[in-house]
Scaffold this motif. Structure first.
Motif, mmCIF file in Angstrom:
data_model
loop_
_atom_site.group_PDB
_atom_site.id
_atom_site.type_symbol
_atom_site.label_atom_id
_atom_site.label_comp_id
_atom_site.label_asym_id
_atom_site.label_seq_id
_atom_site.Cartn_x
_atom_site.Cartn_y
_atom_site.Cartn_z
ATOM 1 N N GLY A 217 -7.816 25.876 -41.943
ATOM 2 C CA GLY A 217 -8.082 26.126 -40.519
ATOM 3 C C GLY A 217 -8.252 24.831 -39.735
ATOM 4 N N TYR A 218 -9.107 24.920 -38.734
ATOM 5 C CA TYR A 218 -9.309 23.780 -37.841
ATOM 6 C C TYR A 218 -10.794 23.568 -37.605
ATOM 7 C CZ TYR A 218 -4.385 24.065 -36.864
ATOM 8 O OH TYR A 218 -3.034 24.064 -37.017
ATOM 9 N N GLU A 219 -11.130 22.331 -37.257
ATOM 10 C CA GLU A 219 -12.483 22.065 -36.778
ATOM 11 C C GLU A 219 -12.369 21.422 -35.394
ATOM 12 O OE1 GLU A 219 -16.087 20.461 -39.036
ATOM 13 O OE2 GLU A 219 -15.413 18.703 -37.892
ATOM 14 N N VAL A 220 -13.169 21.920 -34.468
ATOM 15 C CA VAL A 220 -13.218 21.307 -33.138
ATOM 16 C C VAL A 220 -14.609 20.701 -32.970
ATOM 17 C CG1 VAL A 220 -13.062 21.680 -30.654
ATOM 18 C CG2 VAL A 220 -11.572 22.975 -32.208
ATOM 19 N N GLU A 221 -14.608 19.389 -32.721
ATOM 20 C CA GLU A 221 -15.878 18.664 -32.556
ATOM 21 C C GLU A 221 -16.095 18.416 -31.063
ATOM 22 O OE1 GLU A 221 -16.004 15.214 -35.198
ATOM 23 O OE2 GLU A 221 -16.928 14.037 -33.594
ATOM 24 N N ILE A 222 -17.290 18.721 -30.586
ATOM 25 C CA ILE A 222 -17.638 18.434 -29.187
ATOM 26 C C ILE A 222 -18.937 17.628 -29.209
ATOM 27 C CG2 ILE A 222 -18.229 19.412 -26.913
ATOM 28 C CD1 ILE A 222 -16.606 21.856 -27.568
ATOM 29 N N ALA A 223 -18.900 16.448 -28.613
ATOM 30 C CA ALA A 223 -20.080 15.573 -28.640
ATOM 31 C C ALA A 223 -19.939 14.525 -27.554
ATOM 32 C CB ALA A 223 -20.193 14.878 -30.006
#
Ligand SMILES: Cc1cc2nc3c(=O)[nH]c(=O)nc-3n(C[C@H](O)[C@H](O)[C@H](O)COP(=O)(O)O)c2cc1C
Length: 275
Positions: A217-223
Motif C-alpha cells: 500500500g501507501y503511507e502518507v506523512e503529514i508534518a
C-alpha cells in the motif's frame, strides 16, 4: 507513538463536512446572540459522536459567556467552544485534529467559527475550569466562537482583516515533500486537496505531505518540517492537526479507513496514514 484502526461512527456527517471544507473561512464578525436552542442541541449531539482514529485525550466543551465577560479580541457571540488536551506535542496535534472536525461540522450547519490560539486566557480558564491556567487539569489549546455572522461589509474593518489574515492556500504540489511520490491515486490526491484548505495560525500552512510506497500500500506523512519555527506562533502542531483532519475525512468519504499513527519526533508530530 499512538495508533488505532478507524472505527467510524461519524459517517452520517462526513459528506456535509467534506462540502464544508470549500466554504469554511475564519469569521471575525458575529452577532452578539449565541447559538439558538436547536443548534445548541445538535452541536452537543455532534460533540458526543465525535470519533477519531486514535485514543483521543481532547475535551471539546461548549460554553456561554457570563454577562459582561469576553474571551476574544474581536466581536464575539455569547457562545464559544474550547479545545483542551494535555500540554504536550501530541496534545496539540490531537486538539488540532478534533477541533477542526467540530469547525467543519459548524460550517455545515451555517454556524460561524474562527480558531483563536490567542484569546483572553484568564477569562477562558475561569469559565472552562473555574481556576487558573496553572491549576487547570488540561491546557486549553484554542477556542472558537460559535455563532451567527454579520455579513454586512464594514469597509475599513473588512479591508484590515483581509490584509491581516490571508486565506490564500498552496496547492498539493507546493506542499509535496521533495522525496514524495508525485503520482498517486485519485483518493489520496482528493484527501490532500482537502488538507491544503485547512486553517492555520497566520495562514502559515506549515505542513508538508510525503507519499511513499509501503508494502502493498501507501503511507502518507503529514508534518511540519523538522526545526520549523514561527516568530508569532509557538504551537504549529495544532495547525498540522487541522490538515490531518481534512485528509482523514477525504479518505473516509472515498471509503478508505486508513491506519493512523501519531508519532512524536524531537520537536514535532508526524502523522502517518497507512492506506
Ligand atoms: C491553531 C490556529 C490558531 C489561530 N489563532 C488565531 C487567532 O488567535 N486570531 C485570529 O484572528 N485568527 C486565528 N486563526 C485563524 C487563521 O488566521 C486563519 O485560519 C488563516 O488566516 C487562514 O484563513 P481561513 O481560516 O479563512 O482559511 C488561527 C487558526 C488556527 C488553525
Amino acid at each position: 507513538m499512538c495508533s488505532m484502526s478507524s472505527v467510524v461512527r461519524m459517517n452520517t456527517y462526513i459528506d456535509d463536512m467534506v462540502k464544508a471544507v470549500s466554504t469554511r473561512k475564519s469569521r471575525r464578525k458575529f452577532n452578539r446572540e449565541g447559538l439558538n436552542a436547536e443548534h445548541t442541541s445538535s452541536l452537543k449531539e455532534f460533540i458526543a459522536s465525535i470519533e477519531v482514529p486514535f485514543d483521543s485525550a481532547v475535551d471539546v466543551t461548549l460554553h456561554t459567556l457570563p454577562q459582561g465577560s469576553s474571551v476574544c479580541h474581536f466581536a464575539e457571540p455569547e457562545t464559544f467552544v474550547a479545545f483542551s488536551a494535555p500540554g504536550t506535542l501530541t496534545g496539540q496535534a490531537m486538539a488540532g485534529f478534533v477541533g477542526e472536525l467540530l469547525i467543519l461540522y459548524c460550517e455545515s450547519q451555517s454556524i460561524g467559527t474562527c480558531w483563536y490560539g490567542h484569546y483572553k486566557k484568564k477569562n477562558v480558564y475561569d469559565i472552562v475550569y473555574g481556576t487558573t491556567e496553572e491549576n487547570a487539569p488540561k491546557k486549553v489549546h484554542s477556542i472558537t466562537p460559535v455563532g451567527y455572522c454579520t455579513e454586512k461589509p464594514t469597509g475599513l474593518y473588512d479591508k484590515l482583516t483581509n490584509v491581516m489574515f490571508s486565506s490564500k492556500k498552496n496547492t498539493v504540489e507546493q506542499n509535496l515533500h521533495k522525496d514524495s511520490l508525485k503520482d498517486f491515486s485519485d483518493s489520496i490526491r482528493f484527501g490532500l486537496e482537502l488538507a491544503c484548505k485547512a486553517p492555520s495560525a497566520m495562514n502559515s500552512q506549515c505542513w508538508y505531505f510525503k507519499v511513499s510506497e509501503l508494502g502493498e500500500g501507501y503511507e502518507v506523512e503529514i508534518a511540519k518540517p523538522a526545526g520549523y519555527k514561527h516568530i508569532k506562533w509557538a504551537y504549529p502542531d495544532i495547525d498540522v492537526g487541522t490538515a490531518a483532519a481534512h485528509f482523514w475525512i477525504g479518505l473516509l468519504q472515498k471509503e478508505i479507513q486508513p491506519q493512523v499513527l501519531i508519532e512524536e519526533a524531537d520537536d514535532r508530530i508526524i502523522w502517518r496514514f497507512r492506506i
